[in-house]
Motif scaffolding. Structure first.
Motif, short mmCIF file in Angstrom:
data_model
loop_
_atom_site.label_atom_id
_atom_site.label_comp_id
_atom_site.label_asym_id
_atom_site.label_seq_id
_atom_site.Cartn_x
_atom_site.Cartn_y
_atom_site.Cartn_z
N UNK A 1 0.89 -1.37 0.09
CA UNK A 1 0.03 0.00 -0.03
C UNK A 1 0.88 1.11 0.00
N UNK A 2 2.11 1.27 0.72
CA UNK A 2 2.92 2.41 0.63
C UNK A 2 3.35 2.65 -0.69
N UNK A 3 3.94 1.34 -1.27
CA UNK A 3 4.52 1.47 -2.51
C UNK A 3 3.55 2.02 -3.60
N UNK A 4 2.07 1.62 -3.46
CA UNK A 4 1.16 2.46 -4.39
C UNK A 4 1.03 3.63 -4.12
N UNK A 5 1.27 4.24 -2.99
CA UNK A 5 1.28 5.71 -2.59
C UNK A 5 2.49 6.40 -3.37
N UNK A 6 3.74 5.86 -3.41
CA UNK A 6 4.70 6.17 -4.07
C UNK A 6 4.59 6.19 -5.43
N UNK A 7 4.08 5.11 -6.06
CA UNK A 7 3.81 5.04 -7.49
C UNK A 7 2.90 6.26 -8.05
N UNK A 8 2.02 6.43 -7.21
CA UNK A 8 0.97 7.71 -7.69
C UNK A 8 1.90 9.07 -7.40
N UNK A 9 2.58 8.93 -6.38
CA UNK A 9 3.27 10.28 -6.29
C UNK A 9 4.26 10.46 -7.33
N UNK A 10 4.97 9.60 -7.65
CA UNK A 10 5.87 9.58 -8.81
C UNK A 10 5.05 9.92 -10.24
N UNK A 11 4.16 9.42 -10.29
CA UNK A 11 3.29 9.70 -11.72
C UNK A 11 2.74 11.18 -11.52
N UNK A 12 2.61 11.81 -10.25
CA UNK A 12 2.07 13.25 -10.49
C UNK A 12 3.19 14.27 -10.69
N UNK A 13 4.58 13.62 -10.76
CA UNK A 13 5.60 14.64 -11.13
C UNK A 13 5.74 14.61 -12.56
N UNK A 14 5.31 13.74 -13.32
CA UNK A 14 5.65 13.66 -14.70
C UNK A 14 5.48 14.91 -15.71
N UNK A 15 6.78 15.28 -16.27
CA UNK A 15 6.48 16.28 -17.34
C UNK A 15 5.58 17.50 -16.85
N UNK A 16 6.01 18.38 -16.16
CA UNK A 16 5.53 19.66 -15.87
C UNK A 16 5.66 20.48 -17.18
N UNK A 17 4.69 21.20 -17.43
CA UNK A 17 4.66 21.97 -18.81
C UNK A 17 3.88 23.39 -18.48
N UNK A 18 3.18 23.86 -19.59
CA UNK A 18 2.78 25.35 -19.39
C UNK A 18 1.75 25.38 -18.64
N UNK A 19 0.82 24.13 -18.49
CA UNK A 19 -0.22 24.38 -17.43
C UNK A 19 -0.08 24.07 -15.91
#
Length: 462
Positions: free
Chosen positions: A400-418
């Motif tokens: 469950x902790x690893x799933x939290x981290x997986x979601x957190x990792x995905x939330x950082x993907x490719x920040x752009x103009x929005x």
């Protein structure tokens, strides 16, 4: 059986019927509406999430009174579980900033670093300060220091800037008590101590790759940058300043307490044992952050010569700027609960099982898509956690902790103009949009990909 019937009856699972199509349409329309409202109409995320929750329930066929109950329940539970921690974290961060404690840490580490080790020192500073500070606050504090050191040491700007940004971003996305990981921990009912321990384990190699190592690549891609003079730091002279050891101990106190609780749960494994009960109490997130905040009033505030009134003003002044964050997180909790109550979570659980998709990869992918669409790491974390929450029901505390981290990792993907962070970095470093994409945006993607590349193998062996 329709989603309305399921919601009214509180059925735990959603069978694969034609109603799956209705649920999928409801999810796509609601997320699409949230994206449109945030990116095109510039509506505040709190309002966008609230309206998106209503659209989700309406398309899924849920009755209006049930919608209100779901949203208000999710909002209240999330704010109660996370809002207090965000507030205490803001107080600690404000004391750290106003007392000069952040500068003490930076000056001490930089004074002991040579030219070749400066990028590594900057990554270390960012990681330490990134524990209690929100990302935007960390940027405002650290980037002027980066500019000053780069100018004095005649070091290429991105060679220092990328490690600093990576340290802040990695901690922001992967390590509690930042809002994103806290919300995911709450939604997935994960153990905060274990999440913190695993988050630090994943964060260290991720920071090394995305920070000092990638900085060399970004430096070549972008080329030499002129160091902006408009953002040069103004350092206020203080008669009294906190000591480095006291500042470091204050910052690390909540981390040590929460890790101690997690270790006691593993070693003692007896909830009735007096020692474990003590660790469970002092290592709970609320008590750990409260203790650090109270200690900071002495080790940071009083040590900097602040009067009692000044400390009170500093602590009180930290709460105003985070009101928006708390409301966004709360609305995200309401949206998450609506997703669960109309049966979306159970449907995703069954689809994942049918398609044999790893829950960790699924959580990461959903967070990536929402991050790309909305630009908000917090919105991506909240929404993805709500969608995959049922997958964590039968997981061990580690997974469950690893799933939290997986979601957190995905939330950082490719920040752009929005993403507001994109423009913050662009302006501070005086870069063009193209240069910001080549450096900041790619760095965020490296963090996301490296982190999930570490998290999935950890799921195999733990």
């Amino acid at each position: 059986m329709t989603p309305t019937t399921l919601l009214a009856a509180g059925a735990p699972a959603l069978p694969h019927t034609d109603s799956d199509t209705q649920l999928l349409l409801a999810v796509l329309l609601s997320i699409g509406a949230i994206v449109l409202l945030i990116t095109k109409l510039k509506l505040h995320p709190f309002l966008a999430l609230t309206l998106g929750s209503g659209l989700l329930a309406a398309v899924a066929g849920a009755p209006f009174d049930k919608l209100l109950t779901s949203f208000s329940t999710g909002f209240g539970a999330t704010v109660a579980g996370v809002g207090l921690l965000i507030g205490l974290g803001a107080m600690l961060g404000k004391l750290l900033a106003d007392s000069g404690g952040a500068n003490i840490v930076a000056d001490t580490v930089l004074a002991r670093s040579g030219r070749r080790t400066l990028p590594w020192a900057m990554a270390l500073i960012a990681a330490v300060l990134g524990l209690p500070l929100f990302f935007e606050v960390g940027v405002v504090l650290l980037i002027p220091i980066v500019l000053l050191v780069a100018r004095r040491g005649n070091v290429p700007l991105l060679r220092l800037g990328i490690p600093a940004l990576a340290g802040l971003s990695v901690l922001h996305g992967l390590v509690p008590p930042h809002p994103g990981p806290l919300v995911a921990v709450d939604a997935l009912k994960a153990d905060l101590g274990i999440t913190l321990a695993l988050g630090l384990l994943v964060a260290v190699p991720t920071l090394i790759v995305a920070g000092p190592l990638f900085a060399r690549v970004a430096e070549r891609w972008v080329g030499p940058l002129e160091i902006p003079t408009t953002t040069a730091p103004v350092v206020a002279e203080r008669e009294k300043t906190p000591r480095f050891g006291a500042v470091l101990a204050t910052i690390l106190l909540p981390v040590v307490l929460m890790l101690g609780k997690a270790l006691a749960d593993v070693v003692i494994d007896d909830p009735k044992a007096p020692v474990q009960r003590v660790f469970d109490f002092v290592g709970s997130p609320l008590i750990a952050l409260l203790a650090a905040t109270l200690l900071a009033m002495l080790t940071l505030g009083r040590a900097a010569g602040f009067s009692k009134d000044r400390i009170s003003q500093t602590v009180g002044g930290s709460l105003g700027p985070i009101a928006g964050i708390v409301f966004i997180v709360g609305a995200g909790g309401g949206f998450k609960q609506t997703l669960i109550d109309v049966g979306v979570g159970n449907a995703v659980s069954e689809w994942s099982s049918k398609w044999h998709i790893s829950a960790l990869l699924l959580g990461w992918l959903i967070a990536v898509l929402i991050r790309l669409a909305t630009g908000s790491a917090t919105v991506a974390t909240i929404t993805a956690a709500g969608i995959v929450a049922p997958l964590a029901a039968d997981m061990s505390s580690t997974h469950a902790a690893l799933l939290v981290l997986a979601i957190g990792a995905g939330s950082l993907f490719f920040s752009h103009v929005n993403d507001a962070g994109f423009w913050l970095v662009k302006e501070y470093f005086g870069m063009s949009v193209g240069q910001t994409i080549k450096s900041w945006s790619v760095m965020e993607t490296v963090i996301s990909v490296v982190a999930i590349a570490i998290i999935i193998p950890l799921g195999w062996v733990l």
